[in-house]
Design a protein around this motif. Structure first.
Motif, short mmCIF file in Angstrom:
data_model
loop_
_atom_site.label_atom_id
_atom_site.label_comp_id
_atom_site.label_asym_id
_atom_site.label_seq_id
_atom_site.Cartn_x
_atom_site.Cartn_y
_atom_site.Cartn_z
N ILE A 315 43.74 27.54 38.85
CA ILE A 315 43.65 28.12 40.01
C ILE A 315 43.93 29.78 40.34
CG2 ILE A 315 44.64 27.86 42.62
CD1 ILE A 315 45.12 24.69 42.11
N LEU A 316 44.91 29.93 39.52
CA LEU A 316 45.21 31.57 39.60
C LEU A 316 44.07 32.32 39.22
CD1 LEU A 316 48.86 31.60 38.17
CD2 LEU A 316 48.16 31.96 40.41
N GLN A 317 43.43 31.92 38.03
CA GLN A 317 42.39 32.63 37.31
C GLN A 317 41.11 32.61 38.41
OE1 GLN A 317 41.84 30.29 33.57
NE2 GLN A 317 43.53 31.55 32.61
N LEU A 318 40.87 31.49 38.89
CA LEU A 318 39.74 31.20 39.91
C LEU A 318 39.98 32.22 41.03
CD1 LEU A 318 39.17 27.42 39.93
CD2 LEU A 318 37.55 29.06 39.07
N SER A 319 41.28 32.49 41.38
CA SER A 319 41.61 33.51 42.42
C SER A 319 41.83 34.86 42.18
CB SER A 319 43.06 33.07 42.78
OG SER A 319 43.06 31.75 43.16
N GLY A 320 41.25 35.24 40.90
CA GLY A 320 41.21 36.63 40.42
C GLY A 320 42.72 37.11 39.82
N ILE A 321 43.61 36.05 39.55
CA ILE A 321 44.62 36.29 38.95
C ILE A 321 44.83 36.04 37.61
CG2 ILE A 321 47.32 36.17 39.09
CD1 ILE A 321 46.70 35.12 41.94
N GLY A 322 44.78 36.98 36.61
CA GLY A 322 44.86 36.54 35.04
C GLY A 322 44.64 37.58 34.35
N ASP A 323 43.87 37.57 33.13
CA ASP A 323 43.68 38.26 32.28
C ASP A 323 42.10 39.03 32.83
OD1 ASP A 323 42.46 39.82 30.05
OD2 ASP A 323 43.47 38.57 28.61
N ARG A 324 42.22 40.38 33.06
CA ARG A 324 41.02 41.16 33.32
C ARG A 324 39.88 40.88 32.48
NH1 ARG A 324 40.95 45.20 36.99
NH2 ARG A 324 42.88 45.64 36.73
N ALA A 325 39.84 40.81 31.26
CA ALA A 325 38.67 41.01 30.39
C ALA A 325 38.28 39.55 30.27
CB ALA A 325 39.44 41.28 28.96
N GLU A 326 39.06 38.63 30.54
CA GLU A 326 38.48 37.16 30.62
C GLU A 326 38.00 36.86 32.05
OE1 GLU A 326 41.65 34.40 29.77
OE2 GLU A 326 42.06 35.27 27.60
N LEU A 327 38.26 37.34 33.09
CA LEU A 327 37.91 37.08 34.43
C LEU A 327 36.74 37.88 34.57
CD1 LEU A 327 41.09 37.39 36.63
CD2 LEU A 327 40.22 35.28 35.45
N THR A 328 36.58 38.82 34.00
CA THR A 328 34.97 39.63 33.98
C THR A 328 34.11 39.20 33.66
OG1 THR A 328 36.41 41.86 34.16
CG2 THR A 328 34.29 41.85 33.59
N THR A 329 34.42 38.21 32.36
CA THR A 329 33.25 37.48 31.71
C THR A 329 32.66 36.43 32.47
OG1 THR A 329 34.78 36.01 30.35
CG2 THR A 329 34.31 38.20 29.30
N LYS A 330 33.60 36.13 33.54
CA LYS A 330 33.16 34.95 34.40
C LYS A 330 32.87 35.17 35.73
CE LYS A 330 34.49 31.87 31.21
NZ LYS A 330 34.84 32.81 29.98
N SER A 331 32.58 36.70 35.80
CA SER A 331 32.02 37.14 36.94
C SER A 331 33.03 36.95 38.06
CB SER A 331 30.49 36.52 37.34
OG SER A 331 29.94 36.99 36.67
N ILE A 332 34.29 36.90 38.03
CA ILE A 332 35.77 37.12 38.89
C ILE A 332 36.21 38.27 38.97
CG2 ILE A 332 37.74 35.82 39.36
CD1 ILE A 332 36.84 33.37 37.78
N THR A 333 36.19 38.78 40.30
CA THR A 333 36.92 40.07 40.51
C THR A 333 38.33 39.92 40.28
OG1 THR A 333 35.06 40.78 42.01
CG2 THR A 333 37.42 41.70 42.34
N THR A 334 39.02 40.89 39.42
CA THR A 334 40.44 40.59 39.59
C THR A 334 41.12 41.20 40.37
OG1 THR A 334 40.07 40.61 36.80
CG2 THR A 334 42.05 41.45 37.70
N ILE A 335 42.05 40.60 41.05
CA ILE A 335 43.04 41.22 41.93
C ILE A 335 44.34 41.45 41.40
CG2 ILE A 335 44.02 40.66 44.07
CD1 ILE A 335 41.76 39.00 44.83
N VAL A 336 44.78 40.76 40.49
CA VAL A 336 46.29 40.79 39.87
C VAL A 336 45.71 40.84 38.48
CG1 VAL A 336 48.54 40.06 39.37
CG2 VAL A 336 47.66 40.03 41.75
N ASN A 337 45.92 41.64 37.63
CA ASN A 337 45.69 41.82 36.18
C ASN A 337 46.92 41.32 35.55
OD1 ASN A 337 44.59 41.98 33.61
ND2 ASN A 337 45.06 44.19 33.53
#
Length: 598
Positions: A315-337
């Motif tokens: 849920i955190l990752q789907l919300s843009g909270i996680g590792d920016r490099a990993e979230l970017t590969t899933k087309s998720i905008t990072t809010i908290v890196n």
């Protein structure tokens, strides 16, 4: 919905006007909720989530919403009958039905990783073992976080609030089987000693006397001192499973300040603004399924994520909270890196060691014979007694490798302290082996060995930005020399246990590759059938307030954000010396105290 007489509707309207809220009920659709804003929103009605919901709801001024992705536990017979616990997972409607990614160090195998998808979460589907771990686990947690409030001397007081020690189902004399002063009879969750005796029980105790140097008897493995072998303590009361749903949630389900919604799959946290320079996430988005519309609800005070060691980081990752490099590969905008999200996963490795034994003393024939099992179920339904009123084991123990073990020349001792363990043994009076189906004939003894202080660490990552796609779960089992060494030596140890004189007229022979003798052959055996005890932790680890690593601070607030706390197994930075429901209950009780400020 049934039609009511106009006068009834008037009375209900007046009552709602007086009390401002209707009475709580179990909701099955968003339209049944009293509104879209609550004081607290608890995501996940599992082991921890129900503790939080109940403790917050005790204060009638708090308006609480609980969102559960799974189904109700009401009427699920297997979730009531203790011995039927293993039938609840995997590949059932009550399980998330996860599988691990191919495990490099387990011959590339993949296998199920059970997680409860039902009110009560994994406390409704687990095998009911209930202890708290080593006191050293909590003292280590206090050192890691820099918060002495997590030390054993403080956490142990929550036992009084949590557990209600009750007589076993068969009412036998429990003298010498536990230490009453370590437990509480005033808490909310019934737990007990075994409620059905087995013929092998006497052999187990005799072995602790014959081989006392290696397998000493421990009169109570549930009170902070784990080393040695003793009688199991289980979340069972009156022959019936005690889950967080049947206890904590049930205690508040009829309060007018609580709503519980099942089939509510949370897809992400919703950002609601900025507070103190940090993004605020006081909103939650959920849906009933992939094709259903989404609904947003909001918290005036806090959102508490209690979705478990897999659900919470997802849920955190789907919300843009996680590792920016990993979230970017899933087309998720990072809010908290925060690269720590989904990392540092650890778990207990399970190795089922089977022996063929004499006679019909084991439960194997019961499990093969529908008539005999039906009779046992009839007895349980009539009196809540008999073999089904029990869990799958009457004895377990925790043990250390010898201090002079060669592995310690190259690897520091990973246990949480000198009174903590490296491995566990669980004794079962029938065939248990997730990797190999029960043989069609024969009687069996199972001595499970489990890795308790692993040094391997795994990950949980998104497979895609689709919230309904299962995450990639990689426990990375047995990736280190220590873990492989400890499992190898555990095999040798259980063989010594089964080789005691107490078993000489009972045990016939080890099954299959358990007969291996060399390091290489034992390692191959371990790789071939090891799986999980399903005790994952660490994917949203607690760390010091100003530490660059970790996901939550010592008060369980989400780092880099506002309005969110995490309370579940994911916050443990390491896996404790216990089947994890007990430690999670204690963490949740303290978390509730922190949130409520008492």
């Amino acid at each position: 919905m049934t039609r009511m007489a106009p006068s009834t509707l008037v009375h209900l309207f007046l009552a709602a006007s007086i009390f401002t809220q209707t009475f709580a009920r179990l909701c099955t659709s968003p339209g049944q909720l009293r509104g879209n804003t609550y004081d607290y929103i608890v995501v996940g009605a599992g082991t921890a989530g129900n503790v939080i919901a109940a403790r917050l709801a005790e204060n009638g001024a708090n308006d609480v919403l609980v969102l559960e992705a799974g189904v109700s536990n009401e009427g699920v017979l297997a979730a009531q009958v203790p011995f039927m616990g293993p039938t609840l997972t995997p590949n059932t409607p009550y399980d998330w039905n996860y599988t691990v990614t191919p495990q490099t160090h387990l011959n590339g195998r993949t296998f199920p990783f059970p997680r409860g998808r039902i009110l009560g979460g994994s406390s409704s589907v687990n095998y009911l073992v209930h202890q708290y771990g080593s006191s050293a686990d909590y003292d280590r947690l206090a050192r890691i976080t820099g918060d002495p409030g997590w030390a054993w001397r403080n956490l142990r007081r929550y036992i009084d609030r949590h557990e209600k020690f009750v007589p076993p189902a068969d009412g036998h004399n429990t003298n010498g089987q536990y230490i009453p002063s370590l437990h509480s009879t005033r808490g909310i969750l019934p737990k007990s000693l075994p409620g059905f005796s087995h013929g092998i029980d006497a052999r187990v105790i005799a072995t602790t006397q014959e081989l006392s140097a290696e397998f000493p008897f421990n009169p109570d493995t549930g009170g902070g001192d784990v080393l040695g072998l003793g009688w199991v303590q289980s979340s069972i009361g009156d022959g019936t499973r005690s889950s967080s749903a049947t206890t904590y949630l049930n205690s508040v389900i009829n309060r007018r300040n609580v709503d519980v919604l099942v089939n509510a799959y949370v897809t992400k946290l919703v950002r609601t603004g900025t507070v103190g320079g940090k993004p605020s996430f006081r909103g939650v988005q959920f849906a009933n399924g992939p094709q259903s519309p989404t609904t947003n609800v909001f918290a005036r005070k806090e959102v508490i994520l209690s979705a478990g060691a897999f659900g919470t980081p997802q849920i955190l990752q789907l919300s843009g909270i996680g590792d920016r490099a990993e979230l970017t590969t899933k087309s998720i905008t990072t809010i908290v890196n925060n690269p720590s999200v989904g990392k540092n996963m650890s778990d207990h490795v399970l190795l089922p060691n089977n022996w063929r034994v004499q006679g019909t003393e084991s439960l194997d024939n019961l499990l093969r014979d529908p008539v005999a099992f039906g009779a046992a179920l009839d007895q349980w339904q009539t009196s809540k007694t008999g073999v089904l009123s029990n869990g799958v084991t009457n004895h377990l123990g925790f043990f250390r490798l010898p201090n002079n073990s060669p592995i310690f020349a190259t690897t520091p001792d990973p246990a949480s302290g000198p009174t903590a363990s490296h491995w566990e043994m669980i004794v079962s009076n029938f065939w248990i082996n997730p990797a190999v189906p029960q043989p069609a004939t024969g009687s069996y003894l199972t001595l499970i060995s489990a890795l308790i202080s692993p040094t391997s660490r795994g990950t949980l990552k998104l497979a895609s930005n689709n919230p309904f796609q299962a995450p990639l779960i990689d426990p990375n089992f047995l990736a280190t020399d220590f873990d492989r060494y400890a499992m190898r030596e555990s095999v040798r140890a259980v063989k010594r246990f089964a080789g005691a004189n107490a078993w000489s007229d009972y045990v016939i022979e080890p099954v299959g590759d358990l007969a291996a003798q060399t390091d290489e052959a034992i390692d191959a055996y371990v790789r071939s059938i090891s799986t999980t005890v399903f005790h994952p932790v660490g994917t949203a680890s607690m760390s010091p307030r100003n530490a660059a690593w970790g996901v939550v601070d010592p008060e369980l607030r989400l780092k880099g954000a506002e309005g969110v706390r995490i309370v579940d197994a994911s916050v443990w930075p390491f896996v404790p010396n216990a089947h994890t429901q007990g430690p999670v209950y204690l963490v949740a009780e303290r978390a509730a105290s922190i949130i409520r400020g008492y």
